[in-house]
Design a protein around this motif. Structure first.
Motif, PDB file in Angstrom:
ATOM      1  N   LEU A  10       0.826  -1.211   0.000  1.00 37.57           N
ATOM      2  CA  LEU A  10       0.000   0.000   0.000  1.00 37.57           C
ATOM      3  C   LEU A  10       0.860   1.260   0.000  1.00 37.57           C
ATOM      4  N   GLU A  11       1.919   1.249   0.822  1.00 31.18           N
ATOM      5  CA  GLU A  11       2.836   2.398   0.847  1.00 31.18           C
ATOM      6  C   GLU A  11       3.463   2.598  -0.534  1.00 31.18           C
ATOM      7  N   LYS A  12       3.920   1.500  -1.121  1.00 29.01           N
ATOM      8  CA  LYS A  12       4.506   1.603  -2.461  1.00 29.01           C
ATOM      9  C   LYS A  12       3.468   2.081  -3.485  1.00 29.01           C
ATOM     10  N   TYR A  13       2.226   1.618  -3.311  1.00 31.30           N
ATOM     11  CA  TYR A  13       1.158   2.002  -4.240  1.00 31.30           C
ATOM     12  C   TYR A  13       0.916   3.516  -4.191  1.00 31.30           C
ATOM     13  N   PHE A  14       0.871   4.067  -2.986  1.00 35.03           N
ATOM     14  CA  PHE A  14       0.621   5.510  -2.854  1.00 35.03           C
ATOM     15  C   PHE A  14       1.842   6.348  -3.232  1.00 35.03           C
ATOM     16  N   GLU A  15       2.999   5.725  -3.268  1.00 33.16           N
ATOM     17  CA  GLU A  15       4.201   6.415  -3.757  1.00 33.16           C
ATOM     18  C   GLU A  15       4.373   6.206  -5.262  1.00 33.16           C
ATOM     19  N   ALA A  16       3.496   5.429  -5.871  1.00 38.49           N
ATOM     20  CA  ALA A  16       3.486   5.139  -7.308  1.00 38.49           C
ATOM     21  C   ALA A  16       4.736   4.385  -7.736  1.00 38.49           C
ATOM     22  N   THR A  17       5.140   3.421  -6.934  1.00 39.27           N
ATOM     23  CA  THR A  17       6.317   2.620  -7.285  1.00 39.27           C
ATOM     24  C   THR A  17       5.996   1.128  -7.399  1.00 39.27           C
ATOM     25  N   THR A  18       4.712   0.750  -7.396  1.00 36.92           N
ATOM     26  CA  THR A  18       4.350  -0.667  -7.493  1.00 36.92           C
ATOM     27  C   THR A  18       4.370  -1.128  -8.940  1.00 36.92           C
ATOM     28  N   THR A  19       4.534  -2.417  -9.087  1.00 35.95           N
ATOM     29  CA  THR A  19       4.446  -3.015 -10.419  1.00 35.95           C
ATOM     30  C   THR A  19       3.010  -3.445 -10.655  1.00 35.95           C
ATOM     31  N   VAL A  20       2.728  -3.875 -11.844  1.00 35.49           N
ATOM     32  CA  VAL A  20       1.381  -4.330 -12.180  1.00 35.49           C
ATOM     33  C   VAL A  20       1.025  -5.578 -11.367  1.00 35.49           C
ATOM     34  N   ALA A  21       1.976  -6.470 -11.171  1.00 33.08           N
ATOM     35  CA  ALA A  21       1.715  -7.696 -10.404  1.00 33.08           C
ATOM     36  C   ALA A  21       1.407  -7.349  -8.947  1.00 33.08           C
ATOM     37  N   GLU A  22       2.123  -6.400  -8.389  1.00 35.42           N
ATOM     38  CA  GLU A  22       1.867  -5.996  -7.003  1.00 35.42           C
ATOM     39  C   GLU A  22       0.489  -5.340  -6.867  1.00 35.42           C
ATOM     40  N   GLU A  23       0.106  -4.573  -7.865  1.00 35.95           N
ATOM     41  CA  GLU A  23      -1.225  -3.966  -7.837  1.00 35.95           C
ATOM     42  C   GLU A  23      -2.305  -5.042  -7.931  1.00 35.95           C
ATOM     43  N   GLU A  24      -2.054  -6.078  -8.684  1.00 34.36           N
ATOM     44  CA  GLU A  24      -2.987  -7.210  -8.760  1.00 34.36           C
ATOM     45  C   GLU A  24      -3.139  -7.876  -7.395  1.00 34.36           C
ATOM     46  N   GLN A  25      -2.035  -8.024  -6.679  1.00 35.41           N
ATOM     47  CA  GLN A  25      -2.095  -8.624  -5.346  1.00 35.41           C
ATOM     48  C   GLN A  25      -2.926  -7.755  -4.408  1.00 35.41           C
ATOM     49  N   LEU A  26      -2.736  -6.449  -4.481  1.00 36.41           N
ATOM     50  CA  LEU A  26      -3.533  -5.536  -3.651  1.00 36.41           C
ATOM     51  C   LEU A  26      -5.015  -5.645  -4.001  1.00 36.41           C
ATOM     52  N   ARG A  27      -5.317  -5.665  -5.287  1.00 34.05           N
ATOM     53  CA  ARG A  27      -6.710  -5.744  -5.726  1.00 34.05           C
ATOM     54  C   ARG A  27      -7.342  -7.051  -5.243  1.00 34.05           C
ATOM     55  N   ASP A  28      -6.617  -8.145  -5.349  1.00 28.10           N
ATOM     56  CA  ASP A  28      -7.137  -9.440  -4.886  1.00 28.10           C
ATOM     57  C   ASP A  28      -7.390  -9.421  -3.383  1.00 28.10           C
ATOM     58  N   TYR A  29      -6.465  -8.801  -2.646  1.00 28.72           N
ATOM     59  CA  TYR A  29      -6.635  -8.751  -1.191  1.00 28.72           C
ATOM     60  C   TYR A  29      -7.873  -7.941  -0.807  1.00 28.72           C
ATOM     61  N   PHE A  30      -8.055  -6.790  -1.429  1.00 24.61           N
ATOM     62  CA  PHE A  30      -9.163  -5.918  -1.031  1.00 24.61           C
ATOM     63  C   PHE A  30     -10.513  -6.390  -1.579  1.00 24.61           C
ATOM     64  N   LEU A  31     -10.521  -7.293  -2.513  1.00 17.47           N
ATOM     65  CA  LEU A  31     -11.778  -7.853  -2.999  1.00 17.47           C
ATOM     66  C   LEU A  31     -12.254  -9.018  -2.128  1.00 17.47           C
ATOM     67  N   GLN A  32     -11.413  -9.483  -1.223  1.00 14.10           N
ATOM     68  CA  GLN A  32     -11.803 -10.552  -0.298  1.00 14.10           C
ATOM     69  C   GLN A  32     -12.776  -9.991   0.749  1.00 14.10           C
ATOM     70  N   ASP A  33     -13.463 -10.917   1.424  1.00 18.15           N
ATOM     71  CA  ASP A  33     -14.379 -10.502   2.493  1.00 18.15           C
ATOM     72  C   ASP A  33     -13.640 -10.231   3.794  1.00 18.15           C
ATOM     73  N   SER A  34     -12.488 -10.837   3.972  1.00 16.90           N
ATOM     74  CA  SER A  34     -11.751 -10.678   5.230  1.00 16.90           C
ATOM     75  C   SER A  34     -10.625  -9.672   5.058  1.00 16.90           C
ATOM     76  N   VAL A  35     -10.959  -8.403   5.217  1.00 18.48           N
ATOM     77  CA  VAL A  35      -9.979  -7.325   5.139  1.00 18.48           C
ATOM     78  C   VAL A  35      -9.797  -6.797   6.552  1.00 18.48           C
ATOM     79  N   GLU A  36      -8.569  -6.524   6.942  1.00 20.65           N
ATOM     80  CA  GLU A  36      -8.282  -6.004   8.280  1.00 20.65           C
ATOM     81  C   GLU A  36      -9.062  -4.695   8.500  1.00 20.65           C
ATOM     82  N   PRO A  37      -9.556  -4.462   9.718  1.00 19.60           N
ATOM     83  CA  PRO A  37     -10.386  -3.278   9.977  1.00 19.60           C
ATOM     84  C   PRO A  37      -9.689  -1.946   9.691  1.00 19.60           C
TER      85      PRO A  37
END
Length: 139
Positions: A10-37
């Motif tokens: 997430l830090e890398k994402y907001f600094e605009a230094t993530t790769t496409v694969a890392e962004e996919e991992q973030l998207r997969d995580y946040f589309l799950q039902d169990s996201v940390e509060p």
């Protein structure tokens, strides 16, 4: 361990230094039902991105472009202005020439009047000269 990795991504994402694969991992995580509060605030953003990815443009695009008369109207306006300046300049020059002609005519009339007065005086002078010649010839 996965939570730390997601936070770093997430830090890398907001600094605009993530790769496409890392962004996919973030998207997969946040589309799950169990996201940390404490990370739930980012879930709507990634949900929107995944939905926006599936959107398609369905409106028909016209192949024949609309005829724009704006260009032709501007060209006509420039032509009218150019003719106005050209013929307006001729009209102004004609008026200036008429004014100069009238002023010259006045000056020449004044000169002619003064010349007539001078020729009258010369006529008297001519008589004086003739009389003088008669007097000198008699002597």
């Amino acid at each position: 361990m996965e939570l730390d990795r997601i936070e770093k991504l997430l830090e890398k994402y907001f600094e605009a230094t993530t790769t496409v694969a890392e962004e996919e991992q973030l998207r997969d995580y946040f589309l799950q039902d169990s996201v940390e509060p404490h990370l739930e605030q980012y879930a709507p953003m990634f949900t929107y991105f995944s939905k926006a990815k599936d959107e398609r443009f369905t409106k028909q695009v016209p192949l024949k472009p609309k005829v724009s008369y704006h260009k032709w109207i501007s060209i006509a306006a420039v032509a009218v202005i150019a003719f106005g300046i050209y013929f307006g300049n001729d009209y102004r020059e004609q008026k200036e020439a008429e004014y100069a002609y009238n002023e010259t005519k006045k000056a020449l009339n004044l000169l002619a009047q003064n010349l007539e007065r001078g020729t009258e005086k010369v006529a008297y002078l001519n008589e004086f000269e003739q009389t003088k010649q008669k007097i000198y010839n008699n002597n």
